[in-house]
Scaffold this motif. Structure first.
Motif, PDB file in Angstrom:
ATOM      1  N   UNK A 106       0.807  -1.317   0.044  1.00 40.14           N
ATOM      2  CA  UNK A 106      -0.121   0.036  -0.058  1.00 40.14           C
ATOM      3  C   UNK A 106       0.885   1.237   0.050  1.00 40.14           C
ATOM      4  N   UNK A 107       2.100   1.141   0.193  1.00 44.54           N
ATOM      5  CA  UNK A 107       2.933   2.424   0.280  1.00 44.54           C
ATOM      6  C   UNK A 107       4.279   1.847  -0.035  1.00 44.54           C
ATOM      7  N   UNK A 108       4.915   2.805  -1.038  1.00 49.95           N
ATOM      8  CA  UNK A 108       6.151   2.321  -1.416  1.00 49.95           C
ATOM      9  C   UNK A 108       7.063   3.522  -1.070  1.00 49.95           C
ATOM     10  N   UNK A 109       8.480   3.488  -0.939  1.00 48.97           N
ATOM     11  CA  UNK A 109       9.155   4.541  -0.928  1.00 48.97           C
ATOM     12  C   UNK A 109       9.199   5.598  -1.957  1.00 48.97           C
ATOM     13  N   UNK A 110       9.615   6.751  -1.619  1.00 51.71           N
ATOM     14  CA  UNK A 110       9.860   7.798  -2.696  1.00 51.71           C
ATOM     15  C   UNK A 110      10.763   7.382  -3.525  1.00 51.71           C
ATOM     16  N   UNK A 159      20.762   3.154  -1.464  1.00 50.63           N
ATOM     17  CA  UNK A 159      20.236   4.121  -0.510  1.00 50.63           C
ATOM     18  C   UNK A 159      18.783   3.582  -0.236  1.00 50.63           C
ATOM     19  N   UNK A 160      18.034   3.183  -1.159  1.00 55.64           N
ATOM     20  CA  UNK A 160      16.616   2.626  -1.000  1.00 55.64           C
ATOM     21  C   UNK A 160      16.711   1.238  -0.095  1.00 55.64           C
ATOM     22  N   UNK A 161      17.768   0.411  -0.559  1.00 56.46           N
ATOM     23  CA  UNK A 161      17.921  -0.740   0.169  1.00 56.46           C
ATOM     24  C   UNK A 161      18.029  -0.699   1.636  1.00 56.46           C
ATOM     25  N   UNK A 162      18.918   0.307   1.810  1.00 55.74           N
ATOM     26  CA  UNK A 162      19.549   0.690   3.073  1.00 55.74           C
ATOM     27  C   UNK A 162      18.434   1.064   4.083  1.00 55.74           C
ATOM     28  N   UNK A 163      17.645   2.017   3.572  1.00 58.66           N
ATOM     29  CA  UNK A 163      16.445   2.607   4.051  1.00 58.66           C
ATOM     30  C   UNK A 163      15.471   1.406   4.598  1.00 58.66           C
ATOM     31  N   UNK A 164      15.342   0.441   3.581  1.00 58.64           N
ATOM     32  CA  UNK A 164      14.417  -0.361   3.851  1.00 58.64           C
ATOM     33  C   UNK A 164      14.664  -1.520   5.087  1.00 58.64           C
ATOM     34  N   UNK A 165      16.034  -1.723   5.065  1.00 57.59           N
ATOM     35  CA  UNK A 165      16.758  -2.378   6.100  1.00 57.59           C
ATOM     36  C   UNK A 165      16.319  -1.950   7.655  1.00 57.59           C
ATOM     37  N   UNK A 173      10.429  -6.302   4.345  1.00 59.58           N
ATOM     38  CA  UNK A 173      11.921  -5.783   3.620  1.00 59.58           C
ATOM     39  C   UNK A 173      11.983  -6.677   2.504  1.00 59.58           C
ATOM     40  N   UNK A 174      11.825  -7.825   2.463  1.00 64.82           N
ATOM     41  CA  UNK A 174      12.064  -8.723   1.321  1.00 64.82           C
ATOM     42  C   UNK A 174      11.068  -8.398   0.208  1.00 64.82           C
ATOM     43  N   UNK A 179      10.868  -5.306  -5.300  1.00 61.48           N
ATOM     44  CA  UNK A 179      10.480  -3.969  -6.192  1.00 61.48           C
ATOM     45  C   UNK A 179      11.652  -3.134  -6.421  1.00 61.48           C
ATOM     46  N   UNK A 180      12.397  -3.039  -5.430  1.00 62.05           N
ATOM     47  CA  UNK A 180      13.762  -2.201  -5.889  1.00 62.05           C
ATOM     48  C   UNK A 180      14.796  -2.976  -6.713  1.00 62.05           C
ATOM     49  N   UNK A 181      14.684  -4.173  -6.600  1.00 65.03           N
ATOM     50  CA  UNK A 181      15.756  -4.866  -7.505  1.00 65.03           C
ATOM     51  C   UNK A 181      15.232  -5.034  -8.779  1.00 65.03           C
ATOM     52  N   UNK A 182      13.860  -5.090  -9.070  1.00 66.36           N
ATOM     53  CA  UNK A 182      13.150  -5.213 -10.468  1.00 66.36           C
ATOM     54  C   UNK A 182      13.499  -3.702 -11.202  1.00 66.36           C
TER      55      UNK A 182
END
Length: 205
Positions: A106-110, A159-165, A173-174, A179-182
């Motif tokens: 329902x919500x993704x990172x900027x 940066x996105x992956x670090x924030x997700x962690x 997180x997974x 999504x970030x990887x795709x």
């Protein structure tokens, strides 16, 4: 008069440009996904599937054109490689939309919007570049700019992956990491397109 590097028919280049345009349209659909409710995800994922299907049809149309044309605007192996990479890029963008719908995120990172901005710029530049492969107009600038954008995408991904962690429990997180990887893989595929364009310039200069 401009020196034309490949003074042949340009049907193949037009098909490549149309494939890149499908990627631009796909970015528009993905932008809609980011602003949609979870109830709208399935409809938008299906819309993305249609963009991918059109790209695949264009890919096969290019293969047919190469087989039936006596003269092609580029060597067949170059046309095939560029077409394959463009198709793989939109397949990965399609995969990102499908994952969002499947996971009901329902919500993704900027950061997702940042990556889409990069992909959109890459796709626009690539659509123009595909029409210029019969000359050398601005293709070196295209190559350099795509590489610059790809580096930006890599930094955003880290940066996105670090924030997700730091923000999510392992399962969430997974899912977000998928999504970030795709999305970063889309930028990598377009970078491969530009790198191949660079190899063509080197071969033909």
């Amino acid at each position: 008069m401009k020196l034309r590097l490949f003074p042949q028919e340009n049907a193949g280049l037009e098909l490549l440009s149309r494939m890149a345009r499908q990627l631009v349209l796909g970015v528009g659909t993905m932008s809609a996904v980011l602003g949609a409710t979870t109830e709208e995800y399935d409809r938008l994922a299906e819309e993305m599937h249609q963009h991918e299907a059109v790209s695949t049809d264009l890919h096969f149309a290019l293969l047919t054109s190469m087989r039936t044309s006596f003269v092609n605007p580029l060597p067949r192996e170059d046309l095939y490689t560029l077409s394959r990479l463009l198709n793989e890029a939109i397949e990965k963008l399609d995969g990102a939309a499908e994952l969002i719908a499947l996971y009901k995120l329902s919500r993704l990172s900027p950061r997702a919007a940042e990556q889409l901005e990069v992909i959109h710029r890459q796709a626009e530049l690539t659509a123009t570049a595909m029409q210029r492969l019969d000359s050398m107009d601005e293709l070196e600038e295209y190559w350099i700019e795509i590489l610059r954008l790809a580096r930006r995408a890599e930094r955003t991904h880290r940066s996105w992956c670090a924030e997700l962690l730091g923000e999510h429990k392992p399962l969430a997180y997974a899912r977000h990491r998928d999504i970030a990887n795709q999305l970063v893989e889309v930028t990598k595929d377009i970078r491969k397109v530009a790198t191949h364009v660079g190899s063509i310039l080197v071969k033909e200069s």
